[in-house]
Design a protein around this motif. Structure first.
Motif, mmCIF file in Angstrom:
data_model
loop_
_atom_site.group_PDB
_atom_site.id
_atom_site.type_symbol
_atom_site.label_atom_id
_atom_site.label_comp_id
_atom_site.label_asym_id
_atom_site.label_seq_id
_atom_site.Cartn_x
_atom_site.Cartn_y
_atom_site.Cartn_z
ATOM 1 N N THR A 167 0.858 -1.185 0.000
ATOM 2 C CA THR A 167 0.000 0.000 0.000
ATOM 3 C C THR A 167 0.890 1.228 0.000
ATOM 4 O OG1 THR A 167 -0.139 0.358 2.399
ATOM 5 C CG2 THR A 167 -1.681 -1.247 1.432
ATOM 6 N N THR A 168 0.297 2.394 -0.192
ATOM 7 C CA THR A 168 1.078 3.637 -0.160
ATOM 8 C C THR A 168 1.625 3.902 1.238
ATOM 9 O OG1 THR A 168 -0.949 4.899 0.206
ATOM 10 C CG2 THR A 168 -0.157 4.695 -2.075
ATOM 11 N N ALA A 169 1.030 3.278 2.260
ATOM 12 C CA ALA A 169 1.502 3.455 3.635
ATOM 13 C C ALA A 169 2.475 2.351 4.050
ATOM 14 C CB ALA A 169 0.305 3.481 4.580
ATOM 15 N N GLY A 170 2.829 1.470 3.132
ATOM 16 C CA GLY A 170 3.730 0.368 3.454
ATOM 17 C C GLY A 170 3.018 -0.966 3.378
ATOM 18 N N LEU A 171 3.682 -2.004 3.873
ATOM 19 C CA LEU A 171 3.124 -3.357 3.820
ATOM 20 C C LEU A 171 2.067 -3.554 4.901
ATOM 21 C CD1 LEU A 171 6.343 -5.504 3.207
ATOM 22 C CD2 LEU A 171 4.658 -4.715 1.534
ATOM 23 N N VAL A 172 0.949 -4.157 4.496
ATOM 24 C CA VAL A 172 -0.150 -4.457 5.416
ATOM 25 C C VAL A 172 -0.347 -5.966 5.420
ATOM 26 C CG1 VAL A 172 -2.629 -4.189 5.814
ATOM 27 C CG2 VAL A 172 -1.295 -2.252 4.966
ATOM 28 N N PRO A 173 -0.349 -6.603 6.611
ATOM 29 C CA PRO A 173 -0.551 -8.049 6.662
ATOM 30 C C PRO A 173 -1.924 -8.447 6.117
ATOM 31 C CG PRO A 173 -0.166 -7.157 8.865
ATOM 32 C CD PRO A 173 -0.202 -6.011 7.925
ATOM 33 N N VAL A 174 -1.970 -9.586 5.423
ATOM 34 C CA VAL A 174 -3.214 -10.116 4.872
ATOM 35 C C VAL A 174 -3.522 -11.426 5.584
ATOM 36 C CG1 VAL A 174 -4.329 -11.059 2.815
ATOM 37 C CG2 VAL A 174 -2.864 -9.032 2.623
ATOM 38 N N ASP A 175 -4.750 -11.544 6.079
ATOM 39 C CA ASP A 175 -5.159 -12.754 6.785
ATOM 40 C C ASP A 175 -5.865 -13.757 5.879
ATOM 41 O OD1 ASP A 175 -4.352 -12.024 9.509
ATOM 42 O OD2 ASP A 175 -5.847 -10.437 9.272
ATOM 43 N N VAL A 176 -6.695 -13.250 4.954
ATOM 44 C CA VAL A 176 -7.469 -14.126 4.072
ATOM 45 C C VAL A 176 -7.440 -13.559 2.662
ATOM 46 C CG1 VAL A 176 -9.743 -15.109 3.586
ATOM 47 C CG2 VAL A 176 -9.016 -14.804 5.953
ATOM 48 N N ILE A 177 -7.202 -14.450 1.697
ATOM 49 C CA ILE A 177 -7.243 -14.066 0.282
ATOM 50 C C ILE A 177 -8.407 -14.805 -0.364
ATOM 51 C CG2 ILE A 177 -6.051 -14.124 -1.941
ATOM 52 C CD1 ILE A 177 -3.399 -14.208 -0.342
ATOM 53 N N TYR A 178 -9.370 -14.025 -0.861
ATOM 54 C CA TYR A 178 -10.445 -14.615 -1.661
ATOM 55 C C TYR A 178 -9.940 -14.587 -3.090
ATOM 56 C CZ TYR A 178 -14.994 -15.076 -4.005
ATOM 57 O OH TYR A 178 -16.030 -15.488 -4.815
ATOM 58 N N ARG A 179 -9.454 -15.710 -3.550
ATOM 59 C CA ARG A 179 -8.814 -15.730 -4.861
ATOM 60 C C ARG A 179 -9.816 -15.998 -5.960
ATOM 61 N NH1 ARG A 179 -7.277 -20.626 -7.372
ATOM 62 N NH2 ARG A 179 -7.729 -22.415 -6.069
ATOM 63 N N ARG A 180 -9.696 -15.212 -7.003
ATOM 64 C CA ARG A 180 -10.541 -15.381 -8.172
ATOM 65 C C ARG A 180 -9.671 -15.652 -9.392
ATOM 66 N NH1 ARG A 180 -16.030 -14.051 -7.737
ATOM 67 N NH2 ARG A 180 -15.961 -14.880 -9.831
ATOM 68 N N ILE A 181 -8.560 -16.346 -9.152
ATOM 69 C CA ILE A 181 -7.691 -16.771 -10.248
ATOM 70 C C ILE A 181 -7.509 -18.280 -10.166
ATOM 71 C CG2 ILE A 181 -6.500 -14.556 -10.288
ATOM 72 C CD1 ILE A 181 -4.119 -15.855 -8.996
ATOM 73 N N ASP A 182 -7.249 -18.887 -11.296
ATOM 74 C CA ASP A 182 -7.069 -20.332 -11.347
ATOM 75 C C ASP A 182 -5.740 -20.753 -10.737
ATOM 76 O OD1 ASP A 182 -9.515 -20.715 -12.590
ATOM 77 O OD2 ASP A 182 -8.665 -20.593 -14.607
#
Length: 195
Positions: A167-182
């Motif tokens: 992000t523009t404010a730096g790295l933000v931890p991600v807990d869940v990825i709803y993936r819409r790619i194969d």
């Protein structure tokens, strides 16, 4: 279904007992050996199932397709329902049609269920292949409805076995990825080198 998938991925009882022929499962286009014996959060392999129903010439409902990978179409259903409600305000009430407007809230609840319990402000993102994908409208629609960021692979980075969003404010931890790619496009080391 979860038990069936659990058996395939964890010890393969289904295959050993010939409930489903091994060649059918192991030779399937979307079967991924890389995920065998892999533990998924809360033991849930399928969070969303897109089932296409049709009616035959005798009026019987039949399942045309079950899509467990990246089911699409919910945004179109919600938008269509909204347009129909504006055009025919009394139609749905007179036929007892159930509402679909809460879909995005229910989806977000399902995704938040996967967050590790020690997170105060969980972060959920929707991973899209980008603007050239045929379902990009839906990706944007659902991310907006859920109030979560939409990201592409280049927006994510892994540090110390943890995913972060740039992000523009730096790295933000991600807990869940709803993936819409194969699957093929998830990791250039495990799958397609050009992904």
């Amino acid at each position: 279904l979860n038990l069936f998938l659990d058996d395939i991925y964890h010890g393969q009882r289904v295959l050993k007992d010939n409930i489903v022929p091994a060649a059918l499962v192991l030779g399937a286009k979307h079967f991924r050996r890389e995920f065998m014996n892999f533990s998924v959060p809360r033991g849930i392999y399928v969070h969303i199932c897109g089932t296409d129903l049709i009616r035959d010439d005798r009026g019987n409902y039949l399942v045309l397709e079950d899509n467990l990978r990246c089911p699409s179409g919910s945004s179109y259903m919600i938008e269509n329902r909204s347009a129909m409600r504006r055009a025919f305000p009394n139609l749905f009430q007179s036929y007892g049609v159930r509402p679909v407007e809460g879909y995005a809230d229910d989806l977000l609840k399902a995704l938040l269920h996967l967050v590790p319990t020690n997170r105060d402000k969980p972060s959920v993102v929707l991973l899209t292949p980008g603007v050239f994908n045929s379902a990009y409208f839906e990706h944007c629609f659902l991310a907006r409805q859920m109030g979560i960021p939409i990201v592409e692979g280049r927006d994510l980075v892994v540090r110390d076995a943890r995913v972060f969003m740039r992000t523009t404010a730096g790295l933000v931890p991600v807990d869940v990825i709803y993936r819409r790619i194969d699957d093929d496009f998830l990791d250039p080391l495990a799958f397609r080198p050009d992904s």
